[in-house]
Write a protein that holds these residues in place. Sequence first.
Motif, mmCIF file in Angstrom:
data_model
loop_
_atom_site.group_PDB
_atom_site.id
_atom_site.type_symbol
_atom_site.label_atom_id
_atom_site.label_comp_id
_atom_site.label_asym_id
_atom_site.label_seq_id
_atom_site.Cartn_x
_atom_site.Cartn_y
_atom_site.Cartn_z
ATOM 1 N N TRP A 146 64.886 20.723 56.965
ATOM 2 C CA TRP A 146 66.191 20.256 56.481
ATOM 3 C C TRP A 146 66.118 19.863 55.010
ATOM 4 O O TRP A 146 67.005 20.195 54.228
ATOM 5 N N TYR B 26 68.123 21.608 51.895
ATOM 6 C CA TYR B 26 68.966 20.807 51.004
ATOM 7 C C TYR B 26 68.550 20.994 49.540
ATOM 8 O O TYR B 26 69.389 21.234 48.673
ATOM 9 N N LEU C 242 71.587 21.568 60.622
ATOM 10 C CA LEU C 242 72.041 22.173 59.371
ATOM 11 C C LEU C 242 73.532 21.959 59.146
ATOM 12 O O LEU C 242 74.018 22.075 58.024
ATOM 13 N N VAL D 7 73.313 19.255 56.800
ATOM 14 C CA VAL D 7 72.575 19.570 55.575
ATOM 15 C C VAL D 7 73.355 20.523 54.675
ATOM 16 O O VAL D 7 73.373 20.359 53.455
#
Length: 194
Positions: free
Chosen positions: A30, A34, A79, A82
């Motif tokens: 993650w 990002y 996600l 994210v």
Amino acid sequence: PASPSLAPEDSGSARWGRRRTSAGHVLAGWLGYYLLALGCIVLSRLPQEISTLWLPDALAVLWLLTMPPAQRRWPLLGLVLVIPAANLSYGDPWRQALSFIPANLSQIALAVWLLERHVQPHRALTEPAHLLRAMGLGGALPAAFGGGVACLIVPALAGTTLGPSLGHLWWSWVVSSFFGAVTLLPLGLWVLTH
């Protein structure tokens, strides 16, 4: 030699280097998504445009392929938070940031599904035709599909096509996503096999 087909290759969990997924592995994925997303946005995007090089989806595909299929659901769903976080960090309106979720997630999920069923990582590193198959099934087709989803969702949620037309949105999405896949997929295939 036999002509290549889209029939699933022989399966086996060792072929994609799957291992049990730890919380640290999920958090690292993650965070990597990002940071790559934010970097791609900051370095290459003009206001109200799609990034010109999109690496995070290719990273997410490779990251998910390191996990056993049964353990992918929660990392993939994570996600959802994210994906818009990078756009919100850049200062995009929240509706625009949320509008990218369906296209990115569907693109990532399709690429994982196609690669897992139709590509052998070792062969993709040694046989040019198999590498082209990996690029098509892990890059071009998912990018085209994600671009189509973006054309349906982004204007409805964000209120803009992020460019002069839906055709421009689709093409920008496909090119940036495909370039991201072509950039990371060969290296990722090598890492997954070593």
